[in-house]
Design a protein around this motif. Structure first.
Motif, PDB file in Angstrom:
ATOM      1  N   GLY A  53       8.851   8.605  -2.167  1.00  0.00           N
ATOM      2  CA  GLY A  53       8.404   7.355  -2.756  1.00  0.00           C
ATOM      3  C   GLY A  53       7.036   7.405  -3.390  1.00  0.00           C
ATOM      4  O   GLY A  53       6.792   8.172  -4.325  1.00  0.00           O
ATOM      5  N   LEU A  54       6.138   6.579  -2.887  1.00  0.00           N
ATOM      6  CA  LEU A  54       4.801   6.460  -3.450  1.00  0.00           C
ATOM      7  C   LEU A  54       4.003   7.751  -3.346  1.00  0.00           C
ATOM      8  O   LEU A  54       3.174   8.045  -4.205  1.00  0.00           O
ATOM      9  CB  LEU A  54       4.040   5.319  -2.786  1.00  0.00           C
ATOM     10  CG  LEU A  54       4.558   3.912  -3.093  1.00  0.00           C
ATOM     11  CD1 LEU A  54       3.795   2.873  -2.294  1.00  0.00           C
ATOM     12  CD2 LEU A  54       4.479   3.615  -4.566  1.00  0.00           C
ATOM     13  N   VAL A  55       4.257   8.525  -2.315  1.00  0.00           N
ATOM     14  CA  VAL A  55       3.536   9.786  -2.149  1.00  0.00           C
ATOM     15  C   VAL A  55       3.900  10.739  -3.282  1.00  0.00           C
ATOM     16  O   VAL A  55       3.030  11.391  -3.874  1.00  0.00           O
ATOM     17  CB  VAL A  55       3.843  10.428  -0.770  1.00  0.00           C
ATOM     18  CG1 VAL A  55       3.181  11.782  -0.644  1.00  0.00           C
ATOM     19  CG2 VAL A  55       3.406   9.509   0.355  1.00  0.00           C
ATOM     20  N   VAL A  56       5.173  10.815  -3.618  1.00  0.00           N
ATOM     21  CA  VAL A  56       5.616  11.679  -4.713  1.00  0.00           C
ATOM     22  C   VAL A  56       5.049  11.173  -6.040  1.00  0.00           C
ATOM     23  O   VAL A  56       4.550  11.946  -6.855  1.00  0.00           O
ATOM     24  CB  VAL A  56       7.161  11.754  -4.774  1.00  0.00           C
ATOM     25  CG1 VAL A  56       7.619  12.523  -5.996  1.00  0.00           C
ATOM     26  CG2 VAL A  56       7.708  12.384  -3.505  1.00  0.00           C
ATOM     27  N   ALA A  58       2.320   9.429  -6.512  1.00  0.00           N
ATOM     28  CA  ALA A  58       0.881   9.710  -6.544  1.00  0.00           C
ATOM     29  C   ALA A  58       0.628  11.172  -6.870  1.00  0.00           C
ATOM     30  O   ALA A  58      -0.279  11.503  -7.641  1.00  0.00           O
ATOM     31  CB  ALA A  58       0.248   9.339  -5.214  1.00  0.00           C
ATOM     32  N   ARG A  59       1.414  12.054  -6.324  1.00  0.00           N
ATOM     33  CA  ARG A  59       1.250  13.491  -6.598  1.00  0.00           C
ATOM     34  C   ARG A  59       1.390  13.779  -8.086  1.00  0.00           C
ATOM     35  O   ARG A  59       0.591  14.494  -8.676  1.00  0.00           O
ATOM     36  CB  ARG A  59       2.277  14.294  -5.809  1.00  0.00           C
ATOM     37  CG  ARG A  59       2.224  15.778  -6.097  1.00  0.00           C
ATOM     38  CD  ARG A  59       3.308  16.513  -5.312  1.00  0.00           C
ATOM     39  NE  ARG A  59       3.202  17.928  -5.508  1.00  0.00           N
ATOM     40  CZ  ARG A  59       3.869  18.600  -6.460  1.00  0.00           C
ATOM     41  NH1 ARG A  59       4.653  17.975  -7.297  1.00  0.00           N
ATOM     42  NH2 ARG A  59       3.732  19.906  -6.567  1.00  0.00           N
ATOM     43  N   TYR A  60       2.416  13.212  -8.702  1.00  0.00           N
ATOM     44  CA  TYR A  60       2.634  13.473 -10.123  1.00  0.00           C
ATOM     45  C   TYR A  60       1.588  12.801 -10.999  1.00  0.00           C
ATOM     46  O   TYR A  60       1.228  13.333 -12.046  1.00  0.00           O
ATOM     47  CB  TYR A  60       4.060  13.099 -10.533  1.00  0.00           C
ATOM     48  CG  TYR A  60       5.031  14.162 -10.084  1.00  0.00           C
ATOM     49  CD1 TYR A  60       5.093  15.380 -10.748  1.00  0.00           C
ATOM     50  CD2 TYR A  60       5.832  13.983  -8.963  1.00  0.00           C
ATOM     51  CE1 TYR A  60       5.948  16.384 -10.325  1.00  0.00           C
ATOM     52  CE2 TYR A  60       6.688  14.987  -8.535  1.00  0.00           C
ATOM     53  CZ  TYR A  60       6.738  16.177  -9.221  1.00  0.00           C
ATOM     54  OH  TYR A  60       7.579  17.177  -8.793  1.00  0.00           O
ATOM     55  N   LEU A  61       1.086  11.657 -10.584  1.00  0.00           N
ATOM     56  CA  LEU A  61      -0.004  11.038 -11.332  1.00  0.00           C
ATOM     57  C   LEU A  61      -1.213  11.969 -11.345  1.00  0.00           C
ATOM     58  O   LEU A  61      -1.838  12.185 -12.384  1.00  0.00           O
ATOM     59  CB  LEU A  61      -0.374   9.687 -10.721  1.00  0.00           C
ATOM     60  CG  LEU A  61       0.619   8.554 -10.967  1.00  0.00           C
ATOM     61  CD1 LEU A  61       0.251   7.339 -10.115  1.00  0.00           C
ATOM     62  CD2 LEU A  61       0.671   8.176 -12.431  1.00  0.00           C
ATOM     63  N   ILE A  62      -1.535  12.522 -10.190  1.00  0.00           N
ATOM     64  CA  ILE A  62      -2.679  13.430 -10.072  1.00  0.00           C
ATOM     65  C   ILE A  62      -2.436  14.687 -10.916  1.00  0.00           C
ATOM     66  O   ILE A  62      -3.328  15.146 -11.634  1.00  0.00           O
ATOM     67  CB  ILE A  62      -2.941  13.779  -8.594  1.00  0.00           C
ATOM     68  CG1 ILE A  62      -3.436  12.534  -7.857  1.00  0.00           C
ATOM     69  CG2 ILE A  62      -3.938  14.924  -8.467  1.00  0.00           C
ATOM     70  CD1 ILE A  62      -3.439  12.663  -6.347  1.00  0.00           C
ATOM     71  N   LEU A  63      -1.233  15.237 -10.850  1.00  0.00           N
ATOM     72  CA  LEU A  63      -0.917  16.443 -11.626  1.00  0.00           C
ATOM     73  C   LEU A  63      -1.059  16.216 -13.123  1.00  0.00           C
ATOM     74  O   LEU A  63      -1.378  17.140 -13.868  1.00  0.00           O
ATOM     75  CB  LEU A  63       0.508  16.913 -11.320  1.00  0.00           C
ATOM     76  CG  LEU A  63       0.718  17.584  -9.975  1.00  0.00           C
ATOM     77  CD1 LEU A  63       2.205  17.856  -9.752  1.00  0.00           C
ATOM     78  CD2 LEU A  63      -0.064  18.876  -9.875  1.00  0.00           C
ATOM     79  N   LYS A  71      -2.463  -0.793  -9.015  1.00  0.00           N
ATOM     80  CA  LYS A  71      -1.339  -1.219  -9.853  1.00  0.00           C
ATOM     81  C   LYS A  71      -0.125  -0.314  -9.658  1.00  0.00           C
ATOM     82  O   LYS A  71       1.012  -0.768  -9.747  1.00  0.00           O
ATOM     83  CB  LYS A  71      -1.739  -1.304 -11.322  1.00  0.00           C
ATOM     84  CG  LYS A  71      -1.891   0.021 -12.002  1.00  0.00           C
ATOM     85  CD  LYS A  71      -2.140  -0.150 -13.491  1.00  0.00           C
ATOM     86  CE  LYS A  71      -2.179   1.235 -14.113  1.00  0.00           C
ATOM     87  NZ  LYS A  71      -2.108   1.196 -15.540  1.00  0.00           N
ATOM     88  N   HIS A  72      -0.332   0.961  -9.375  1.00  0.00           N
ATOM     89  CA  HIS A  72       0.790   1.863  -9.121  1.00  0.00           C
ATOM     90  C   HIS A  72       1.471   1.546  -7.794  1.00  0.00           C
ATOM     91  O   HIS A  72       2.672   1.719  -7.647  1.00  0.00           O
ATOM     92  CB  HIS A  72       0.316   3.330  -9.131  1.00  0.00           C
ATOM     93  CG  HIS A  72      -0.145   3.787 -10.462  1.00  0.00           C
ATOM     94  ND1 HIS A  72      -1.458   4.033 -10.710  1.00  0.00           N
ATOM     95  CD2 HIS A  72       0.514   4.015 -11.615  1.00  0.00           C
ATOM     96  CE1 HIS A  72      -1.592   4.427 -11.969  1.00  0.00           C
ATOM     97  NE2 HIS A  72      -0.396   4.416 -12.539  1.00  0.00           N
ATOM     98  N   ARG A  73       0.704   1.090  -6.828  1.00  0.00           N
ATOM     99  CA  ARG A  73       1.286   0.769  -5.515  1.00  0.00           C
ATOM    100  C   ARG A  73       2.148  -0.477  -5.597  1.00  0.00           C
ATOM    101  O   ARG A  73       3.066  -0.638  -4.823  1.00  0.00           O
ATOM    102  CB  ARG A  73       0.169   0.578  -4.490  1.00  0.00           C
ATOM    103  CG  ARG A  73      -0.497   1.873  -4.114  1.00  0.00           C
ATOM    104  CD  ARG A  73      -1.493   1.658  -2.969  1.00  0.00           C
ATOM    105  NE  ARG A  73      -2.478   2.699  -3.049  1.00  0.00           N
ATOM    106  CZ  ARG A  73      -3.748   2.520  -3.398  1.00  0.00           C
ATOM    107  NH1 ARG A  73      -4.205   1.314  -3.650  1.00  0.00           N
ATOM    108  NH2 ARG A  73      -4.570   3.524  -3.473  1.00  0.00           N
ATOM    109  N   GLN A  74       1.833  -1.392  -6.504  1.00  0.00           N
ATOM    110  CA  GLN A  74       2.559  -2.656  -6.607  1.00  0.00           C
ATOM    111  C   GLN A  74       3.806  -2.535  -7.477  1.00  0.00           C
ATOM    112  O   GLN A  74       4.651  -3.396  -7.458  1.00  0.00           O
ATOM    113  CB  GLN A  74       1.637  -3.736  -7.190  1.00  0.00           C
ATOM    114  CG  GLN A  74       0.482  -4.048  -6.271  1.00  0.00           C
ATOM    115  CD  GLN A  74      -0.525  -4.971  -6.930  1.00  0.00           C
ATOM    116  OE1 GLN A  74      -0.404  -5.324  -8.094  1.00  0.00           O
ATOM    117  NE2 GLN A  74      -1.541  -5.356  -6.182  1.00  0.00           N
TER     118      GLN A  74
END
Length: 75
Positions: A53-56, A58-63, A71-74
């Motif tokens: 979910g959100l962890v994946v 977030a990982r791709y956003l960082i990459l 805003k990404h969490r919502q």
């Protein structure tokens, strides 16, 4: 005193060439540096948090060089 972290991540355990090579390094290292701490972390025997979910996301956003914001969490 230094610390050496050896992370075992191979599901092949005793049949893994990378684990064999790392162990061939760790044993002489211990002998050469008896005051150093050697930490062995076996990921297959460690309880890890879920990676979904959100962890994946977030990982791709960082990459991709993007910031993980509220805003990404919502979304």
């Amino acid at each position: 005193m230094s610390k050496l972290l050896f992370i075992k991540a191979s599901p092949r355990s005793g049949r893994s060439h990378s684990v064999s090579v790392a162990e061939a390094f760790v044993d002489p290292y211990r002998n050469a540096h008896p005051s150093d701490e050697v930490v062995i972390l076996d990921l297959l025997k460690t309880s890890l948090p879920a990676f979904e979910g959100l962890v994946v996301e977030a990982r791709y956003l960082i990459l991709h060089g993007e910031e993980h914001t509220e805003k990404h969490r919502q979304a």
